[in-house]
Motif scaffolding. Structure first.
Motif, short mmCIF file in Angstrom:
data_model
loop_
_atom_site.label_atom_id
_atom_site.label_comp_id
_atom_site.label_asym_id
_atom_site.label_seq_id
_atom_site.Cartn_x
_atom_site.Cartn_y
_atom_site.Cartn_z
N UNK A 194 0.84 -1.20 0.00
CA UNK A 194 0.00 0.00 0.00
C UNK A 194 0.88 1.25 0.00
N UNK A 195 0.48 2.23 -0.77
CA UNK A 195 1.24 3.46 -0.87
C UNK A 195 0.77 4.47 0.19
N UNK A 196 1.70 5.22 0.70
CA UNK A 196 1.39 6.27 1.65
C UNK A 196 1.00 7.53 0.89
N UNK A 197 -0.17 8.09 1.23
CA UNK A 197 -0.65 9.29 0.56
C UNK A 197 -1.02 10.34 1.60
N UNK A 198 -0.87 11.56 1.22
CA UNK A 198 -1.26 12.66 2.10
C UNK A 198 -2.77 12.86 2.04
N UNK A 199 -3.38 12.97 3.19
CA UNK A 199 -4.83 13.15 3.23
C UNK A 199 -5.21 14.51 2.69
N UNK A 200 -6.41 14.57 2.11
CA UNK A 200 -6.93 15.84 1.62
C UNK A 200 -7.25 16.74 2.82
N UNK A 201 -7.24 18.07 2.62
CA UNK A 201 -7.59 18.98 3.73
C UNK A 201 -8.96 18.69 4.31
N UNK A 202 -9.95 18.33 3.46
CA UNK A 202 -11.30 18.04 3.97
C UNK A 202 -11.28 16.83 4.87
N UNK A 203 -10.63 15.73 4.43
CA UNK A 203 -10.61 14.51 5.23
C UNK A 203 -9.84 14.72 6.53
N UNK A 204 -8.73 15.46 6.46
CA UNK A 204 -7.95 15.72 7.67
C UNK A 204 -8.78 16.52 8.68
N UNK A 205 -9.53 17.49 8.19
CA UNK A 205 -10.36 18.30 9.10
C UNK A 205 -11.52 17.50 9.66
N UNK A 206 -12.08 16.58 8.86
CA UNK A 206 -13.17 15.74 9.37
C UNK A 206 -12.67 14.79 10.45
N UNK A 207 -11.44 14.31 10.31
CA UNK A 207 -10.86 13.47 11.36
C UNK A 207 -10.66 14.29 12.63
N UNK A 208 -10.15 15.51 12.47
CA UNK A 208 -9.96 16.39 13.63
C UNK A 208 -11.31 16.75 14.25
N UNK A 209 -12.34 16.88 13.40
CA UNK A 209 -13.67 17.23 13.92
C UNK A 209 -14.21 16.13 14.83
#
Length: 605
Positions: free
Chosen positions: A1-16
């Protein structure tokens, strides 16, 4: 599996997921931002428990138009600028996550007009709807301050939305959140509206007395009336606020508020210190109420523990723990001694007035609230003998919970008088037989006694060792309604939606089923708690007495009646043997009583 940077929306939803647990979490973050902005008036508008709309309006210093888009970016804040700032946080917010997290799971509109703007210039709105985190800027006419609108919470995360509770439940959480913020910021005025209706209004406090009144309005006037004031300091630690006396406790953790440097926290160290100070003074299963403020050097406490900022860590937790425990214990100690003495005097006075002098308590079970600390006697004065606290507790237990038997149609002979059917008293005398309707006499006597005490505003009360849980037909009642019950001699406290606890009752009410009486009056009046008057409550209570008659057949009625001229009562009549015989025949329970017993009693007399 490749490591990818999360999108800003997904990162913020995780933080939410950490910051935005439910609508009340949104309200908390936005209220803290408004207070940090120097607001003096804040209005909270809620629709459908916050699921449809949360709008926070404040009169703070506002945000410049150029900074509106940046305000919605993650980790963007004006509270701190460098690493050293984390060592001493002076603001409620500092992480820069709240607005970004909220905008990722809701439709957010941030409108603001800065103080530096001219009077004729318009404000500006930044609109974000959680899709690609793009922010749209539009002009918006408004006064100086900020308005944050959060619509359709979790509209793009249905898995989170299905975990929302009922509208009423979410509103209660929002109301509790606003209470905590209001208690932490006494100089700020708050207004809460739900579905277009004002449900709570908290004015700003400009003096110590106004702050005290504000505490009563937010927590409970009953709490404030019996609370002890605490204010002590050592080194750079200061603890002040209000805490309940040992005589006034509760069965839940409601009405327990602790603030550290103006921030509401739930900290185990602080809670344990307070609990330790109370542990020898409260019955098992009971907890105190308190509103306490701890002030210390910001460098000695770390608030950067969790995104919700409810938890803190102290650099010297042992010192803080011992300081709080000792301060609370010292505040309780003098009050405890006074209460013991006053309580014994009050119990003795109540017993002289209402309780038959019967010292056979050997077989009574020990009070479950008994504690070895209460064993010692307290000498009141030279004329008042030392009374054992244990004895007082047992006498209270006996007088409040004397064994009750079902009404039997038998009779009980006690020397020279006869009890019939748990209602009538027959006493042979030379002229014939005195017949007393004990129920009618005692109900009249109790009603007259209560009316006298109500008129003098000095109702004698006695505590219930086991509080009664009662229901109400509404979610909550007005504070003024509970104060009416207090004036009548009943100590009622809200314990949750549609439930109250009865802790004290008028000492004059004997041979009455108090629980059923109180429950019936509650169901008939609680729905109209804002409009019912004291006189209406008094009339209704007296009217219901006769419906809840519950004689205690194990007690000697003559011992209750002897201090009173009951022979002259309108409920007592003199009968000859023939009149008595006719009376017995006319009664449905006459088969339980024979004339032989009358002759026997007369011969003994």
């Amino acid at each position: 599996m490749q490591i990818k940077k999360l999108s800003p929306l997904l990162a913020n939803q995780i933080a939410a997921g950490e910051v935005v647990e439910r609508p009340s979490s949104v309200v908390k973050e936005l209220l803290e931002n408004a207070i940090d902005a120097g607001a003096k008036r804040i209005q909270v508008d809620i629709e459908r428990g916050g699921a449809r709309l949360i709008r926070i309006t404040d009169d703070g210093h506002g945000i410049e138009r150029e900074q509106l888009e940046l305000a919605l970016a993650r980790h963007a804040t004006s509270k701190i600028t460098q690493t050293e700032d984390l060592k001493a946080i002076h603001t409620l917010g500092f992480r820069g996550e709240a607005l970004a997290s909220i905008s990722s799971v809701a439709k957010l509109t941030l409108s603001s007009k800065a103080q530096s703007a001219s009077d004729d210039s318009a404000g500006w709105s930044a609109i974000a709807q959680g899709q690609d985190m793009a922010v749209e800027i539009q002009p918006c006419p408004m006064p100086i301050g900020t308005i944050v609108e959060v619509r359709d919470l979790f509209f793009n995360t249905p898995a989170r939305r299905k975990f929302l509770r009922a509208e009423r439940t979410e509103y209660v959480h929002i109301e509790e959140t606003m209470k905590r913020v209001a208690l932490a910021s006494p100089t700020v005025a708050f207004t809460l509206k739900h579905n277009g209706k004002v449900t709570k209004r908290i004015p700003a406090a400009q003096s110590d007395e106004q702050q005290k009144q504000r505490i009563g309005a937010i927590v409970s006037n009953n709490f404030l009336r019996h609370a002890l004031h605490l204010d002590t300091a050592i080194d750079r630690l200061r603890l002040w606020g209000w805490l309940s006396s040992p005589e006034h406790h509760q069965n839940s953790n409601l009405s327990q508020y602790v603030f550290v440097n103006g921030r509401a926290v739930r900290d185990r160290t602080l809670n344990h210190a307070i609990k330790q100070a109370y542990q020898e003074l409260l019955p098992v299963g009971r907890v105190p109420a308190y509103v306490l403020y701890l002030e210390l050097d910001p460098e000695k406490v770390d608030v950067n523990v969790h995104p919700t900022k409810h938890e803190v860590r102290f650099s010297d937790a042992r010192q803080v723990h011992d300081f709080i425990s000792r301060a609370v214990a010292e505040a309780l100690e003098p009050q405890t001694e006074t209460l013991l003495a006053d309580d014994l005097l009050q119990v003795e006075e109540v017993e002289r007035a209402y309780i038959p002098q019967d010292n056979h308590f050997k077989d009574q079970p020990k009070d479950e609230y008994y504690h070895p600390r209460l064993e010692g006697g307290v000498s009141i004065d030279q004329e008042t003998p030392s009374v054992s606290r244990t004895q007082v507790q047992r006498e209270r237990h006996y007088s409040s919970y004397a064994p009750k038997t079902a009404s039997s149609k038998g009779n009980h002979q006690h020397g020279q008088y006869i009890q019939v059917a748990d209602r009538f008293l027959l006493q042979p005398i030379e002229q014939g037989v005195l017949l007393l309707d004990f129920k009618a006499f005692w109900l009249d006597y109790s009603a007259q006694l209560m009316q006298q005490e109500w008129a003098s505003e000095a109702v004698k009360v006695k505590p219930l060792l086991i509080p009664e849980r009662l229901g109400i037909p509404v979610e909550t009642v007005a504070e003024s309604y509970l104060e009416l019950w207090t004036k009548l001699g009943f100590d009622l406290n809200l314990t949750g939606p549609k439930s109250v606890a009865l802790r004290k009752i008028p000492a004059s009410l004997m041979h009455i089923n108090i629980k059923q009486l109180t429950q019936q009056v509650l169901y008939e009046t609680a729905s109209d708690s804002h409009n019912i008057s004291l006189k209406e409550m008094q009339s209704l209570l007296l009217e219901k007495l006769t419906h809840h008659w519950q004689p205690e057949s194990n007690q000697s009625w003559l011992e209750l009646l002897n201090p009173h001229p009951w022979q002259e009562s309108q409920h007592c009549q003199l009968l000859s043997e023939s009149d008595l015989a006719r009376w017995l025949v006319s009664k449905p329970n006459s088969d339980t009583f024979s004339q032989t017993q009358i002759h026997s009693a007369n011969s003994k007399h």
